[in-house]
Design a protein around this motif. Structure first.
Motif, PDB file in Angstrom:
ATOM      1  N   PHE A  11      -5.518   6.715 -12.188  1.00 35.72           N
ATOM      2  CA  PHE A  11      -4.553   7.923 -11.882  1.00 35.72           C
ATOM      3  C   PHE A  11      -4.648   8.045 -10.255  1.00 35.72           C
ATOM      4  O   PHE A  11      -3.706   8.011  -9.571  1.00 35.72           O
ATOM      5  N   GLY A  12      -5.737   8.057  -9.591  1.00 33.52           N
ATOM      6  CA  GLY A  12      -6.215   8.395  -8.405  1.00 33.52           C
ATOM      7  C   GLY A  12      -5.572   7.027  -7.821  1.00 33.52           C
ATOM      8  O   GLY A  12      -5.035   7.168  -6.515  1.00 33.52           O
ATOM      9  N   SER A  13      -5.679   5.838  -8.197  1.00 35.70           N
ATOM     10  CA  SER A  13      -5.243   4.484  -7.367  1.00 35.70           C
ATOM     11  C   SER A  13      -3.649   4.637  -7.405  1.00 35.70           C
ATOM     12  O   SER A  13      -3.067   4.267  -6.424  1.00 35.70           O
ATOM     13  N   VAL A  14      -3.090   5.025  -8.702  1.00 34.84           N
ATOM     14  CA  VAL A  14      -1.497   5.050  -8.625  1.00 34.84           C
ATOM     15  C   VAL A  14      -1.054   5.961  -7.434  1.00 34.84           C
ATOM     16  O   VAL A  14      -0.012   5.827  -6.682  1.00 34.84           O
ATOM     17  N   LYS A  15      -1.791   7.296  -7.295  1.00 31.18           N
ATOM     18  CA  LYS A  15      -1.210   8.314  -6.533  1.00 31.18           C
ATOM     19  C   LYS A  15      -1.676   7.701  -5.052  1.00 31.18           C
ATOM     20  O   LYS A  15      -0.793   7.903  -4.362  1.00 31.18           O
ATOM     21  N   ASN A  16      -2.608   7.144  -4.773  1.00 34.75           N
ATOM     22  CA  ASN A  16      -2.576   6.429  -3.432  1.00 34.75           C
ATOM     23  C   ASN A  16      -1.716   5.182  -3.115  1.00 34.75           C
ATOM     24  O   ASN A  16      -1.298   5.265  -2.140  1.00 34.75           O
ATOM     25  N   GLY A  17      -1.111   4.437  -4.227  1.00 33.88           N
ATOM     26  CA  GLY A  17      -0.154   3.523  -3.915  1.00 33.88           C
ATOM     27  C   GLY A  17       1.267   4.352  -3.618  1.00 33.88           C
ATOM     28  O   GLY A  17       1.833   3.641  -2.831  1.00 33.88           O
ATOM     29  N   LEU A  18       1.359   5.220  -4.248  1.00 34.06           N
ATOM     30  CA  LEU A  18       2.706   6.177  -4.245  1.00 34.06           C
ATOM     31  C   LEU A  18       2.666   6.780  -2.811  1.00 34.06           C
ATOM     32  O   LEU A  18       3.826   6.703  -2.436  1.00 34.06           O
ATOM     33  N   ASP A  19       1.693   6.828  -2.175  1.00 32.56           N
ATOM     34  CA  ASP A  19       1.897   7.647  -0.857  1.00 32.56           C
ATOM     35  C   ASP A  19       2.363   6.335   0.247  1.00 32.56           C
ATOM     36  O   ASP A  19       2.877   6.764   1.293  1.00 32.56           O
ATOM     37  N   ALA A  20       2.441   5.240  -0.341  1.00 35.35           N
ATOM     38  CA  ALA A  20       2.828   4.200   0.483  1.00 35.35           C
ATOM     39  C   ALA A  20       4.405   4.059   0.434  1.00 35.35           C
ATOM     40  O   ALA A  20       4.927   3.087   1.065  1.00 35.35           O
ATOM     41  N   VAL A  21       4.992   4.606  -0.529  1.00 36.01           N
ATOM     42  CA  VAL A  21       6.378   4.521  -0.943  1.00 36.01           C
ATOM     43  C   VAL A  21       7.125   5.695  -0.486  1.00 36.01           C
ATOM     44  O   VAL A  21       6.803   6.925  -0.107  1.00 36.01           O
ATOM     45  N   GLN A  22       8.183   5.064   0.544  1.00 40.89           N
ATOM     46  CA  GLN A  22       9.102   5.966   1.294  1.00 40.89           C
ATOM     47  C   GLN A  22      10.350   6.418   0.645  1.00 40.89           C
ATOM     48  O   GLN A  22      10.986   5.418   0.022  1.00 40.89           O
ATOM     49  N   GLY A  23      10.723   7.667   0.783  1.00 36.84           N
ATOM     50  CA  GLY A  23      12.055   8.063   0.270  1.00 36.84           C
ATOM     51  C   GLY A  23      12.417   7.922  -1.116  1.00 36.84           C
ATOM     52  O   GLY A  23      11.524   7.594  -2.057  1.00 36.84           O
ATOM     53  N   GLU A  24      13.501   7.782  -1.486  1.00 36.14           N
ATOM     54  CA  GLU A  24      14.207   7.540  -2.813  1.00 36.14           C
ATOM     55  C   GLU A  24      14.241   6.077  -3.216  1.00 36.14           C
ATOM     56  O   GLU A  24      14.189   5.211  -2.289  1.00 36.14           O
ATOM     57  N   GLY A  25      14.014   5.409  -4.242  1.00 34.67           N
ATOM     58  CA  GLY A  25      14.047   4.381  -5.000  1.00 34.67           C
ATOM     59  C   GLY A  25      13.722   4.271  -6.362  1.00 34.67           C
ATOM     60  O   GLY A  25      13.433   5.213  -6.969  1.00 34.67           O
ATOM     61  N   LEU A  26      13.295   2.871  -6.482  1.00 36.74           N
ATOM     62  CA  LEU A  26      12.561   2.604  -8.049  1.00 36.74           C
ATOM     63  C   LEU A  26      11.153   2.034  -7.621  1.00 36.74           C
ATOM     64  O   LEU A  26      10.990   1.360  -6.850  1.00 36.74           O
ATOM     65  N   VAL A  27      10.234   2.538  -8.470  1.00 35.73           N
ATOM     66  CA  VAL A  27       9.026   1.911  -8.504  1.00 35.73           C
ATOM     67  C   VAL A  27       8.308   1.471  -9.759  1.00 35.73           C
ATOM     68  O   VAL A  27       8.659   2.206 -10.747  1.00 35.73           O
ATOM     69  N   ALA A  28       7.861   0.176  -9.735  1.00 37.16           N
ATOM     70  CA  ALA A  28       7.459  -0.367 -10.726  1.00 37.16           C
ATOM     71  C   ALA A  28       5.798  -0.328 -10.593  1.00 37.16           C
ATOM     72  O   ALA A  28       5.319  -0.558  -9.597  1.00 37.16           O
ATOM     73  N   VAL A  29       4.899   0.315 -11.658  1.00 40.28           N
ATOM     74  CA  VAL A  29       3.558   0.054 -11.684  1.00 40.28           C
ATOM     75  C   VAL A  29       3.151  -0.850 -12.387  1.00 40.28           C
ATOM     76  O   VAL A  29       3.611  -0.916 -13.844  1.00 40.28           O
ATOM     77  N   LEU A  56       8.195   9.852 -10.506  1.00 39.75           N
ATOM     78  CA  LEU A  56       6.810   9.378 -10.405  1.00 39.75           C
ATOM     79  C   LEU A  56       5.931  10.316  -9.432  1.00 39.75           C
ATOM     80  O   LEU A  56       4.864  10.605  -9.729  1.00 39.75           O
ATOM     81  N   ARG A  57       6.414  10.410  -8.296  1.00 39.57           N
ATOM     82  CA  ARG A  57       5.833  11.532  -7.232  1.00 39.57           C
ATOM     83  C   ARG A  57       5.429  12.876  -7.951  1.00 39.57           C
ATOM     84  O   ARG A  57       4.475  13.568  -7.811  1.00 39.57           O
ATOM     85  N   ARG A  58       6.696  13.413  -8.606  1.00 41.37           N
ATOM     86  CA  ARG A  58       6.442  14.766  -9.234  1.00 41.37           C
ATOM     87  C   ARG A  58       5.298  14.581 -10.286  1.00 41.37           C
ATOM     88  O   ARG A  58       4.331  15.610 -10.460  1.00 41.37           O
ATOM     89  N   ALA A  59       5.227  13.618 -11.089  1.00 43.72           N
ATOM     90  CA  ALA A  59       4.258  13.319 -12.175  1.00 43.72           C
ATOM     91  C   ALA A  59       2.980  13.319 -11.689  1.00 43.72           C
ATOM     92  O   ALA A  59       1.983  13.762 -12.382  1.00 43.72           O
TER      93      ALA A  59
END
Length: 225
Positions: A87-105, A171-174
């Motif tokens: 959970f913490g790792s995905v959260k850290n990865g998400l910090d590197a995602v800018q703006g709107e888009g689609l993200v695959a984990v 995903l950010r909200r989650a």
């Protein structure tokens, strides 16, 4: 391909304990290079413009840089330090995602994901907001009950794989929620928001390399390619 920018967060937090191996499982070599490199290549093959974020335990970042140099691995990606849990790792990865888009984990130790699967997941997420790759169980399933155990209809169940794709906003909200025990994957985190999870057909080749027998399969699959 969707018009939204596409990201992949590849989470590789393994230690190699279940593998009975000195080397963290994402760094074990299959067909001459670390498993994690095969995984990254799959996403690059799907879309060379995909923004790749690789999440590794802090103490493995230097090892990874050395491995990339040693193998002449040139696919551009950001390497980010993970958290104490997935959970913490995905959260850290998400910090590197800018703006709107689609993200695959995606799990770093699922190196045989097919590009058609990645494509289907991104396309479904663009339409529905979420898409999770899953396959039907091959084995019969029994549920453990207080009395013992009982057969359950296999057709009612799916085995969840990755990638799991989402609109970045969802995903950010989650991941702003507090971490909970039952958060075993991204789908369970997103579902907690009341979002609907859409399933996309996976593949029995999309194995998660976790135990020594998985490595035997991995070498066989790699040879076939």
């Amino acid at each position: 391909m969707s018009q939204l920018p596409e990201y992949a967060i590849i989470v590789a937090g393994g230690s190699g304990s279940r593998m009975q191996h000195e080397v963290p499982k994402q760094f074990i070599e299959v067909a001459g290079k670390p498993i994690l490199m095969h995984t990254i290549e799959r996403f690059y093959e799907y879309n060379p413009d995909l923004r790749l974020i690789v999440v590794l335990p802090q103490q493995q970042l230097n090892t990874w840089r050395d491995l990339c140099r040693k193998h002449g691995f040139k696919i551009f990606h950001m390497a980010v330090a993970g958290g104490a849990t997935r959970f913490g790792s995905v959260k850290n990865g998400l910090d590197a995602v800018q703006g709107e888009g689609l993200v695959a984990v995606h799990d770093g130790v699922r190196p045989f994901v097919e590009t058609t699967t990645i494509k289907a997941a991104f396309e479904a997420a663009a339409v529905h907001g979420s898409a999770v790759v899953a396959v039907s169980p091959k084995d019969s399933i029994r549920e453990l009950t207080p009395e013992g155990n009982q057969a359950v209809p296999r057709a009612n169940y799916k085995l969840v794989q990755t990638p799991q794709c989402f609109r970045t906003g969802i995903l950010r909200r989650a991941y702003e929620q507090a971490e909970q025990e039952h958060f075993t994957d991204d789908a369970s985190v997103v579902e907690q928001l009341g979002e609907k999870i859409v399933l996309v057909e996976g593949s029995y080749r999309n194995i998660k390399i976790t135990t020594p027998e998985d490595l035997v399969l991995a070498e066989a699959f790699a040879k076939e390619q």
